[in-house]
Motif scaffolding. Structure first.
Motif, PDB file in Angstrom:
ATOM      1  N   ALA A 181     -10.941   2.081   3.410  1.00 32.98           N
ATOM      2  CA  ALA A 181     -10.327   3.261   4.024  1.00 32.98           C
ATOM      3  C   ALA A 181      -9.480   2.847   5.228  1.00 32.98           C
ATOM      4  O   ALA A 181      -8.367   3.356   5.426  1.00 32.98           O
ATOM      5  CB  ALA A 181     -11.402   4.260   4.446  1.00 32.98           C
ATOM      6  N   LEU A 182      -9.996   1.906   6.010  1.00 36.14           N
ATOM      7  CA  LEU A 182      -9.233   1.467   7.183  1.00 36.14           C
ATOM      8  C   LEU A 182      -7.953   0.747   6.761  1.00 36.14           C
ATOM      9  O   LEU A 182      -6.935   0.827   7.435  1.00 36.14           O
ATOM     10  CB  LEU A 182     -10.095   0.549   8.063  1.00 36.14           C
TER      11      LEU A 182
ATOM     12  N   VAL B   7      -0.362   4.368   5.058  1.00 41.07           N
ATOM     13  CA  VAL B   7       0.083   5.740   5.344  1.00 41.07           C
ATOM     14  C   VAL B   7       1.166   5.721   6.422  1.00 41.07           C
ATOM     15  O   VAL B   7       2.204   6.374   6.302  1.00 41.07           O
ATOM     16  CB  VAL B   7      -1.114   6.616   5.783  1.00 41.07           C
TER      17      VAL B   7
ATOM     18  N   MET C  13      -6.108   1.562   4.430  1.00 36.42           N
ATOM     19  CA  MET C  13      -5.084   2.532   4.031  1.00 36.42           C
ATOM     20  C   MET C  13      -4.252   3.021   5.218  1.00 36.42           C
ATOM     21  O   MET C  13      -3.167   3.565   5.032  1.00 36.42           O
ATOM     22  CB  MET C  13      -5.739   3.732   3.331  1.00 36.42           C
ATOM     23  N   VAL C  14      -4.779   2.849   6.429  1.00 35.40           N
ATOM     24  CA  VAL C  14      -4.089   3.380   7.613  1.00 35.40           C
ATOM     25  C   VAL C  14      -2.651   2.862   7.724  1.00 35.40           C
ATOM     26  O   VAL C  14      -1.705   3.646   7.783  1.00 35.40           O
ATOM     27  CB  VAL C  14      -4.891   3.098   8.896  1.00 35.40           C
TER      28      VAL C  14
END
Lengths: 351, 397
Positions: free
Chosen positions: A262-263, A269, A265-266
Motif C-alpha cells: 500500500a505504501l 498515485v 502505491m503512494v
C-alpha cells in the motif's frame, strides 16, 4: 523475479562489474535478525509458576507496586495479560488431555526481528537494537497507540490514567541491563532455568537439541523461529501451543510486509493522478471549447445569413426605388411634353 | 442588489436576538457537557472518560470521529473534481457547500484527534522531530494536514468575499485548479490509507473485512460517501437555510440531487463488485453464514446493494425524495462500515468480556465535537456567500 535478478548479477559479475554492486540486493531476502543478537528461550516444561520473574521484572524496571503481592499464587487462576504496571505475567493452563500437570507460560514482548510496532509508529519511537531488544522512546511518542493495534501479540500497553505524560509500556528485554553486561531481570531470577538467555542462534540449537533428546516431552515445534518473521524470544513446550495462549495462525510474514504494498502505491498515485486528471481535464476543456466554437459558428452563420438577406432586401428596395424614380421622371417628362404640346396647340388656335 | 444585502444583515440581527431556539438550547447543553468532559479528559487521562483498554486501544473516537468523519468529508474533493476537472459546470452550486462541509469535517477530525491521542501537543512531532516513514499513519497524517490546508484555501474565497478583500480573493481564485488537483491526489492517498492502516493487523480483523484491497475499499466507498453527503447536506441546508439561497442555487438543487444520485448508484455498484472480489480472493465464502458473516451480509446487502438500487430507481423515476432518503441511508452505511472495520470486526476473536463498548462520555465528547461543527457551519452560511453568489462577483462564471 529474484532468480532472474540473481542471474543478472551473475552476468554483471562475469562482465567484471560486480565490484560495484552490493552483495545483498534481493528485495525478497528475509531479514533474519542482527548477527549475534540475543534472545531468550522459554521452556514451559521447566516453569513452575512461582512468579519470581514477575517480581524481578517489577523491581528492575521500577514498576508500581502490584495489587496482590508476587508470592500470592492465587492470581494464576485467572487468565491475565500484561498491563501498564507489569511487563510480564505468567498464566496457568490446564491441559489435562495432553499432560498431567498444568502448564505455566510466561508472557512478555517477543522482540520481533521485524517488529510491527516499529513499522507502525509514525514518529519512529520503536527501535530494534542490534542486541535484539525492541526499545521504545517515550520522549517522541505522540500517544496514537497504533503500535498496540499493529502488534500481533498484544504486547504494548498504555498508561490510560495519566493525563500529562502517558507512555506506552512494554518489556525492554532489560536493554539497559544488557548494555551493562547483566542478564534480563526475569532470566536472572528464574530458579528453574525455564528461561535461558543467549545468542538467538545458540538458543535455537539448544531448543532443537532438547526436542531431539526428549521427543515425548516436547511438541516438535519451536515457536518464534518463523512466526511473524521470527522473534528474539523463542518457546518450546509440551502442550499444543494454541492451548497455552499462543496464536498459531499468525503466519510467517513479517508485519512490515503487510503494508509495504500500500505504501508503494503512494508515489504511483502522486505521479500518475496528475496525468490522469490532467487528461480528463483536457478532454472536458476541449469539449467545452468545441461546444463554444460550434455555438459561435452557428451564431456567425445566422448573423451572416441575416446580413445577406438584409443586403438583398436593401438592394431590391434600392432598385425598386430607382425604378420608381426613373418611372416618375419619365412620367413627368412625358407629362411636361404633353402639356407643352397642348399649349402649342392652343396657342395656334389663339393666333 | 444593495437592498438585498441590507435585508440579509437585518435578518442576521433578528436571528441573534432569538437566542433560545430549540437548536440553541440542545446545542448549548451538548457544549456545556462537552466542556466538562473535556476537562475530565485532560486532567484525568484517557482512562477517565473512555472504555479503552490494552486490547482495544482504538474506540468510538477513531471509528466515528476519524474514519467516518474523513469519509463523510469526501464531498469536497468529489464535487471539486466533478465541477472543476470533469467540467460538470451545472453542479457549480453544490461546490461551495461541499467545500465548506469538507473543510469543517477535516477540522473536526483534527480537533477530535486532540482528545484521542495521549499527548496532543506533540501532533507535529512526526513531521518535525522524527519521521516514521514506514508507517501508514505517517502518510495519513501528512495527507490530512496538507489537505486541511488545501481545503482552507479552497474555502477562503467565500470568507474573503464576506470580508471584502478583493485582491487576496483574486489570488485565491487563481489557485483553484492547482488546489483541486492537489485535493484529489491527497484525498485518494489518505482516504485509502485509512483502510491501509488495518493491513498490518490481519490477525485481529475478521477475514471478511480484512483484505489486501482494504485501501481500495476505503477509497471507493469514500466517493459514495462524498456524493451522498452532498445530497444529504443540501437536504438539511434547504430545510434550515432556504432564505440564504439564491435562485440559481434553488433551481439547480434537483439537478444536483439526480446527478449525484446517479453517480452514487454507479459507485456503489462498483464497490459491491470489488467487495465480492475481496471475498473471492480470500476464498472466505464459508464464513458468510457464521454470525459475523450474517452481519457482513447485512452491511453488504442492506447498506450497499439496497441504496445502489434505490438510487437507480430514484434517478430513473426522477424521484428526488427517494434519492434524498437513499443519501441518508448511504451515510448510515458508511458509518456502519467504518464501525465494523474498527470496532465490530476488529478483535472479533476476543472473548465477549474482553471486547470494547464505548462509554457514554466518549459519545458525549463526539456529540460535543459535532455540535461545534454545526454551530460553526451555521455561523458561516448565515454570513458568507455559500448558498448564493456574492453580488459583486456573480458575473465571473
Amino acid at each position: 523475479m529474484s532468480t532472474s535478478r540473481r542471474k543478472f548479477l551473475k552476468w554483471m559479475a562475469a562482465a567484471g562489474a560486480a565490484a560495484t554492486v552490493p552483495e545483498k540486493l534481493s528485495a525478497h531476502e528475509h531479514f533474519t535478525g542482527y548477527p549475534d543478537s540475543y534472545g531468550v528461550l522459554h521452556d514451559t516444561t521447566l516453569c513452575i509458576g512461582c512468579r519470581s520473574c514477575e517480581a524481578a521484572c517489577n523491581e528492575v524496571n521500577d514498576l508500581p507496586e502490584p495489587d496482590k503481592p508476587f508470592d500470592d499464587l492465587s492470581v494464576l487462576k485467572e487468565k491475565r495479560r500484561t498491563d501498564d504496571k507489569s511487563y510480564t505475567i505468567v498464566n496457568k493452563y490446564d491441559v489435562e488431555e495432553h499432560l498431567r500437570s498444568p502448564v505455566f507460560r510466561k508472557f512478555q514482548c517477543n522482540h520481533c526481528l521485524e517488529p510491527a510496532c516499529a513499522s507502525a509508529c509514525f514518529v519512529g519511537a520503536f527501535t530494534k537494537t542490534p542486541e535484539g531488544a525492541v526499545v521504545y522512546d517515550a520522549s517522541v511518542c505522540v500517544g496514537c497507540r497504533y503500535c498496540m493495534i499493529a502488534c500481533p501479540f498484544d504486547v504494548p500497553t498504555y498508561e490510560y490514567n495519566k493525563a500529562l505524560e502517558p507512555r506506552v509500556m512494554k518489556c525492554t528485554m532489560c536493554h539497559p541491563r544488557l548494555k551493562e553486561g547483566k542478564l534480563p531481570g526475569c532470566v536472572e531470577a528464574c530458579p528453574m532455568e525455564a528461561l535461558t538467555f543467549g545468542k538467538r542462534e545458540d538458543l535455537i540449537s539448544i531448543a532443537q537439541e532438547r526436542i531431539r533428546k526428549y521427543p515425548d516431552r516436547y511438541v516438535d515445534h519451536i515457536y518464534g523461529i518463523e512466526e511473524m518473521g521470527g522473534t528474539s524470544w523463542i518457546y518450546i513446550t509440551g502442550a499444543p501451543y494454541e492451548e497455552i495462549g499462543f496464536r498459531t495462525d499468525l503466519g510467517i510474514t513479517p508485519a512490515p510486509e503487510f503494508t509495504s504494498g500500500a505504501l508503494a502505491m503512494v508515489p504511483i498515485v502522486v505521479g500518475m493522478w496528475p496525468v490522469l486528471l490532467g487528461g480528463i481535464y483536457a478532454i472536458s476543456k476541449r469539449k467545452e471549447q468545441i461546444a463554444k466554437k460550434e455555438k459561435e459558428d452557428e451564431v456567425t452563420r445566422a448573423v451572416n445569413e441575416n446580413q445577406a438577406k438584409a443586403d438583398e432586401n436593401l438592394k431590391n428596395t434600392k432598385e425598386k426605388a430607382q425604378k420608381d424614380q426613373e418611372f416618375a421622371v419619365e412620367k413627368a417628362v412625358k407629362k411636361a411634353l404633353e402639356e407643352a404640346e397642348k399649349n402649342k396647340d392652343s396657342g395656334k388656335e389663339e393666333s | 442588489m444593495a437592498e438585498e444585502e441590507k435585508q440579509v444583515t437585518r435578518h442576521d440581527v433578528e436571528e441573534s436576538r432569538s437566542l433560545f431556539t430549540p437548536f440553541n438550547m440542545i446545542a448549548g447543553i451538548f457544549l456545556i457537557v462537552g466542556v466538562i468532559l473535556a476537562f475530565k479528559r485532560f486532567t484525568g487521562g484517557l482512562g477517565a472518560v473512555t472504555n479503552l483498554d490494552h486490547n482495544n486501544p482504538w474506540g468510538f473516537w477513531i471509528g466515528f470521529d476519524l474514519l467516518t468523519g474523513v469519509a463523510l468529508a469526501a464531498g469536497g474533493y468529489v464535487t471539486a473534481a466533478c465541477v472543476e476537472i470533469f467540467g460538470m459546470k451545472k453542479y457549480h452550486a453544490a461546490l461551495r457547500p461541499a467545500i465548506l462541509t469538507g473543510f469543517l469535517g477535516y477540522s473536526l477530525v483534527v480537533f477530535a484527534l486532540l482528545f484521542d491521542v495521549g499527548r496532543p501537543w506533540r501532533l507535529p512531532y512526526p513531521f518535525i522531530v522524527n519521521q516514521g516513514v514506514t508507517s501508514v499513519m505517517f502518510e495519513v497524517g501528512a495527507c490530512v494536514a496538507l489537505y486541511l490546508t488545501v481545503l482552507f484555501l479552497e474555502f477562503s474565497p467565500a470568507a474573503l468575499e464576506w470580508l471584502g478583500m478583493k485582491k487576496v480573493r483574486k489570488l485565491a481564485i487563481r489557485l483553484t485548479m492547482v488546489l483541486t488537483f492537489l485535493g484529489v491526489i491527497l484525498s485518494t492517498l489518505h482516504q485509502s490509507s485509512l483502510g491501509a492502516m488495518y493491513l498490518i493487523a490481519p490477525s485481529k480483523l475478521h477475514p471478511l473485512w480484512y483484505s489486501p484491497y482494504l485501501p481500495v475499499f476505503f477509497f471507493v466507498s469514500s466517493i459514495a460517501a462524498g456524493l451522498s453527503m452532498v445530497v444529504f447536506e443540501s437536504t438539511l441546508s434547504y430545510k434550515n437555510f432556504r432564505n440564504k439561497m439564491d435562485e440559481e442555487h434553488k433551481k439547480s438543487r434537483n439537478a444536483i440531487t439526480i446527478g449525484f444520485g446517479r453517480a452514487a448508484s454507479l459507485v456503489l455498484a462498483g464497490y459491491f463488485a470489488i467487495k465480492i472480489f475481496g471475498v473471492a480472493l480470500g476464498n472466505h465464502w464459508n464464513l458468510l453464514f457464521t454470525n459475523m458473516g450474517l452481519w457482513f451480509q447485512v452491511e453488504m446487502l442492506g447498506f450497499v446493494l439496497l441504496p445502489c438500487f434505490l438510487y437507480a430507481i430514484g434517478v430513473r423515476e426522477k424521484n428526488v425524495k427517494l434519492i434524498r432518503f437513499t443519501a441518508f441511508w448511504t451515510v448510515l452505511g458508511i458509518v456502519l462500515n467504518r464501525f465494523n472495520v474498527s470496532l465490530v470486526a476488529f478483535n472479533w476473536q476476543l472473548p465477549m468480556e474482553a471486547r470494547y463498548f464505548p462509554s457514554w462520555m466518549e459519545i458525549g465528547i463526539t456529540l460535543f465535537i459535532v455540535t461545534v461543527g454545526l454551530v460553526v457551519f451555521r455561523f458561516i452560511v448565515t454570513r458568507m456567500p455559500i448558498f448564493y453568489e456574492h453580488p459583486e462577483y456573480s458575473t465571473e462564471h
